[in-house]
Design a protein around this motif. Structure first.
Motif, PDB file in Angstrom:
ATOM      1  N   UNK A 174       0.872  -1.179   0.000  1.00  0.00           N
ATOM      2  CA  UNK A 174       0.000   0.000   0.000  1.00  0.00           C
ATOM      3  C   UNK A 174       0.906   1.226   0.000  1.00  0.00           C
ATOM      4  N   UNK A 175       0.709   2.106  -0.964  1.00  0.00           N
ATOM      5  CA  UNK A 175       1.486   3.343  -1.056  1.00  0.00           C
ATOM      6  C   UNK A 175       0.571   4.533  -0.803  1.00  0.00           C
ATOM      7  N   UNK A 176       1.029   5.434   0.049  1.00  0.00           N
ATOM      8  CA  UNK A 176       0.221   6.596   0.394  1.00  0.00           C
ATOM      9  C   UNK A 176      -0.116   7.389  -0.864  1.00  0.00           C
ATOM     10  N   UNK A 177      -1.394   7.662  -1.055  1.00  0.00           N
ATOM     11  CA  UNK A 177      -1.823   8.435  -2.216  1.00  0.00           C
ATOM     12  C   UNK A 177      -1.379   9.888  -2.073  1.00  0.00           C
ATOM     13  N   UNK A 185      -4.591   4.630   4.385  1.00  0.00           N
ATOM     14  CA  UNK A 185      -3.637   3.613   3.954  1.00  0.00           C
ATOM     15  C   UNK A 185      -3.679   2.402   4.877  1.00  0.00           C
ATOM     16  N   UNK A 186      -3.812   2.641   6.182  1.00  0.00           N
ATOM     17  CA  UNK A 186      -3.893   1.536   7.141  1.00  0.00           C
ATOM     18  C   UNK A 186      -5.169   0.737   6.933  1.00  0.00           C
ATOM     19  N   UNK A 342       3.215  -4.075   3.855  1.00  0.00           N
ATOM     20  CA  UNK A 342       3.972  -2.847   4.086  1.00  0.00           C
ATOM     21  C   UNK A 342       3.216  -1.632   3.552  1.00  0.00           C
ATOM     22  N   UNK A 343       3.341  -0.526   4.262  1.00  0.00           N
ATOM     23  CA  UNK A 343       2.769   0.747   3.809  1.00  0.00           C
ATOM     24  C   UNK A 343       3.927   1.710   3.563  1.00  0.00           C
ATOM     25  N   UNK A 344       3.970   2.302   2.377  1.00  0.00           N
ATOM     26  CA  UNK A 344       5.068   3.196   2.003  1.00  0.00           C
ATOM     27  C   UNK A 344       4.568   4.632   1.887  1.00  0.00           C
ATOM     28  N   UNK A 345       5.422   5.561   2.314  1.00  0.00           N
ATOM     29  CA  UNK A 345       5.064   6.977   2.260  1.00  0.00           C
ATOM     30  C   UNK A 345       5.144   7.521   0.843  1.00  0.00           C
TER      31      UNK A 345
END
Length: 368
Positions: A174-177, A185-186, A342-345
């Motif tokens: 998941x990449x922050x829009x 995102x979470x 994973x969540x990316x900024x």
């Protein structure tokens, strides 16, 4: 070492030599506890026997059984025309090879000349160092499995050769829009866990075995989002306690807990912890800076802690004194790449680009 003494007259003010004393109280080091918790973010129920190099865990494979219709042209008889199925298993391993065991010597001459208890202080510090390493190793195991499999390779542990996967796991990152919210995102990451993983026999990852790990900077961003989300009197509850929900009281410096989002506990891992994750993976410092958070399910990662005989104190051989001999052994293995989201900024490039540079977990003291 050279002897370094201060001027005998110091401290010296207005032609008078003043008294200096050493405080019996010490300035304590602050360590986060083990925040990657058992039966929440990882599974430890397999590790009852820790006096071994590896623990083997078996999974009974689900049978590929489908419904049939009596009277249909294909397989429509009163008896099922398909042959009987046989049970099958898949083996998973947890290597318990990471260890903290460097001795610490405390000469009596050293202890006699200061007013603090070096033994109790060193033992307390060791406990914190072990917790920091267990946290980092556990998250490193999750990322290694996820990054490797998405790149199309599999390396189960540091002592196994990487193999090419027939079908790489689809990316669940998941990449922050742009101008997006980390809360959104979470929620997207939690939805990825709701999708489950049929190949691992999981329709949906259980809600009670999920956890979220975020960076301190992301905690601040999420907190600001929650303030805007609540509005009204809820703003005061969130701002007063500083947690991510109206009732949470954060304890970042100890348990790491900062609240819940989507019925899932959120923990803030310190920058020191994230840096150690990079070291366990053999990545350069800052390689994971764009990794904002990890949302995971504990059913996908096994961990074992061999803490049976953790501290032994013996007499020093070189002279009067004591030697603290720690023996903490631990290991973790992630078996399911989709149990880790994973969540990316911002856009992130997978560090695994070839079979030869797959990631594996290894303690920093065993890397060049």
């Amino acid at each position: 070492m050279a002897n370094i003494f201060a001027d005998i007259s110091a401290p010296y003010i207005n032609n008078v030599t003043l008294k200096r004393i050493l405080s019996p109280k010490v300035k304590e080091n602050i360590f986060q506890n083990i925040i990657v918790k058992p039966e929440e973010a990882v599974t430890e129920k397999f590790s009852e026997d820790t006096d071994a190099a590896e623990i083997q865990v078996l999974r009974l494979l689900p049978q590929a059984i489908n419904a049939r219709e009596i009277g249909a042209t294909t397989n429509g008889g009163f008896y099922n025309s398909l042959g009987a199925l046989e049970s099958g298993t898949e083996a998973y391993g947890i290597q318990i090879l990471q260890t903290i065991d460097q001795p610490i010597t405390i000469p009596t001459n050293s202890q006699d000349m200061i007013s603090i208890d070096l033994v109790s202080g060193e033992v307390k510090n060791l406990s914190g160092i072990v917790a920091r390493n267990v946290n980092a190793m556990s998250l490193a195991a999750m990322l290694a499995k996820n990054f490797n499999n998405i790149a199309g390779y599999d390396q189960r542990n540091s002592n196994a050769a990487a193999t090419t996967l027939t079908e790489a796991t689809p990316s669940n990152w998941v990449t922050l829009a742009s101008n997006g919210s980390y809360v959104d995102a979470i929620i997207d990451a939690l939805a990825n866990l709701d999708n489950g993983n049929e190949a691992q026999g999981i329709d949906a990852y259980p809600d009670d075995m999920r956890a979220i790990f975020i960076r301190p900077t992301i905690k601040a961003a999420v907190l600001k989002s929650m303030v805007g989300l609540y509005g009204g009197t809820g703003v005061f509850d969130v701002l007063q306690r500083g947690g991510l929900d109206r009732t949470a009281k954060p304890e970042v410096a100890t348990t790491g807990y900062v609240g819940e989002i989507g019925n899932t506990p959120v923990y803030c891992l310190s920058a020191v912890g994230w840096s150690l994750v990079e070291k366990y993976l053999g990545l350069t410092a800052g390689a994971l800076n764009n990794l904002a958070a990890i949302v995971c399910s504990g059913v996908g990662t096994g961990r074992a802690l061999a803490f049976n005989n953790t501290i032994k104190i013996v007499d020093a051989q070189a002279g009067q004194g004591l030697i603290i001999q720690p023996k903490y052994r631990f290991g973790a293995e992630c078996w399911d790449p989709l149990s880790v989201v994973p969540i990316f900024s911002q856009t992130f490039t997978n560090p695994v680009t070839a079979q030869s540079n797959t990631l594996y977990v290894r303690g920093a003291a065993s890397r060049t």
